[in-house]
Design an enzyme around this catalytic site. Structure first.
Site, mmCIF file in Angstrom:
data_model
loop_
_atom_site.group_PDB
_atom_site.id
_atom_site.type_symbol
_atom_site.label_atom_id
_atom_site.label_comp_id
_atom_site.label_asym_id
_atom_site.label_seq_id
_atom_site.Cartn_x
_atom_site.Cartn_y
_atom_site.Cartn_z
ATOM 1 C CB CYS A 72 32.696 -9.629 79.219
ATOM 2 S SG CYS A 72 32.192 -9.782 77.733
ATOM 3 C CG ASN A 107 37.048 -10.839 69.318
ATOM 4 O OD1 ASN A 107 37.795 -11.969 68.690
ATOM 5 N ND2 ASN A 107 37.661 -9.090 68.879
ATOM 6 C CB VAL A 108 31.485 -12.438 66.271
ATOM 7 C CG1 VAL A 108 31.252 -12.354 64.906
ATOM 8 C CG2 VAL A 108 32.047 -14.434 66.892
ATOM 9 C CD GLU A 109 36.275 -6.149 65.541
ATOM 10 O OE1 GLU A 109 35.433 -5.854 64.767
ATOM 11 O OE2 GLU A 109 36.475 -6.383 66.596
ATOM 12 C CB CYS A 140 33.091 -9.540 74.195
ATOM 13 S SG CYS A 140 32.946 -8.193 74.257
ATOM 14 C CD GLU A 154 35.314 -11.992 77.486
ATOM 15 O OE1 GLU A 154 34.827 -11.954 76.666
ATOM 16 O OE2 GLU A 154 36.189 -11.413 78.602
ATOM 17 C CB CYS A 159 34.557 -6.060 77.978
ATOM 18 S SG CYS A 159 33.437 -6.393 78.004
HETATM 19 N N1 THU Z 1 37.082 -8.626 73.157
HETATM 20 C C1 THU Z 1 36.459 -9.887 73.455
HETATM 21 O O1 THU Z 1 35.574 -10.134 72.759
HETATM 22 N N2 THU Z 1 36.807 -9.380 75.186
HETATM 23 C C2 THU Z 1 37.032 -8.284 75.810
HETATM 24 O O2 THU Z 1 36.476 -9.077 77.199
HETATM 25 C C3 THU Z 1 37.270 -7.296 75.852
HETATM 26 C C4 THU Z 1 36.882 -6.664 74.327
HETATM 27 C C5 THU Z 1 36.727 -7.808 71.741
HETATM 28 C C6 THU Z 1 35.389 -7.346 71.303
HETATM 29 C C7 THU Z 1 35.735 -6.006 70.141
HETATM 30 O O3 THU Z 1 35.413 -7.082 69.238
HETATM 31 C C8 THU Z 1 37.476 -6.405 69.934
HETATM 32 O O4 THU Z 1 37.692 -6.779 71.567
HETATM 33 C C9 THU Z 1 37.726 -4.753 70.178
HETATM 34 O O5 THU Z 1 36.804 -4.254 71.758
#
Ligand code: THU
Length: 132
Positions: A95, A48-50, A59, A61, A92
């Site tokens: 995804c 994941n990259v915020e 996410c 994915e 999620c």
């Molecule tokens: N996140 C994912 O990378 N994949 C998922 O399926 C669930 C959530 C990440 C997004 C965010 O950066 C962090 O988890 C918290 O929600």
């Protein structure tokens, strides 16, 4: 749950764990790594990259699906994702839709409650067939 096969889930989970160490998650402090096998044997992964604009976080994915296409496309066959503590987490909702598009209903996922098919994790999915 589907019957366990001979697939090496631990090796795929190790790839997800390694991907997780590359996450950029300074806002949630919740690092995620995802890994999948492709029908031709390739393994793809993502983290994941915020973003300071929280809503546009990517996410794990998303990166995985991008790597799938960059490296030649094809169908995902097995998928797993983990959190910072290397525990298996569920993808999620959005995804699940990405995974359905790229793996179809028979994609196998290692979930918090064992191996499941994509069509169990996203039942009655809207998908490519709805647009034909
Ligand atoms: N996140 C994912 O990378 N994949 C998922 O399926 C669930 C959530 C990440 C997004 C965010 O950066 C962090 O988890 C918290 O929600």
């Amino acid at each position: 749950m589907v019957a366990d096969d001979e697939f090496d889930w631990e090796s795929l989970k190790a790839v997800a764990e390694e991907a997780m160490t590359h996450a950029y998650a300074p806002y949630s402090h919740f690092s995620v790594g995802a890994a999948a096998t492709v029908e031709d044997g390739r393994v793809v992964s993502g983290c994941n990259v915020e973003n300071a604009a929280y809503g546009v976080a990517l996410c794990a994915e998303c990166g995985l699906v991008s790597q799938l296409h960059i490296t030649g496309g094809g169908r995902l066959t097995h998928f797993v994702c983990v959190n910072t503590d290397r525990e298996i987490i569920m993808p999620c909702g959005r995804c699940r839709q990405l995974l359905y598009e790229n793996g179809g209903p028979s994609l196998l996922l290692m979930t918090v409650s064992g191996v499941k098919r994509m069509d169990e994790v996203l039942p009655d999915a809207f998908g490519p067939d709805d647009l034909t």
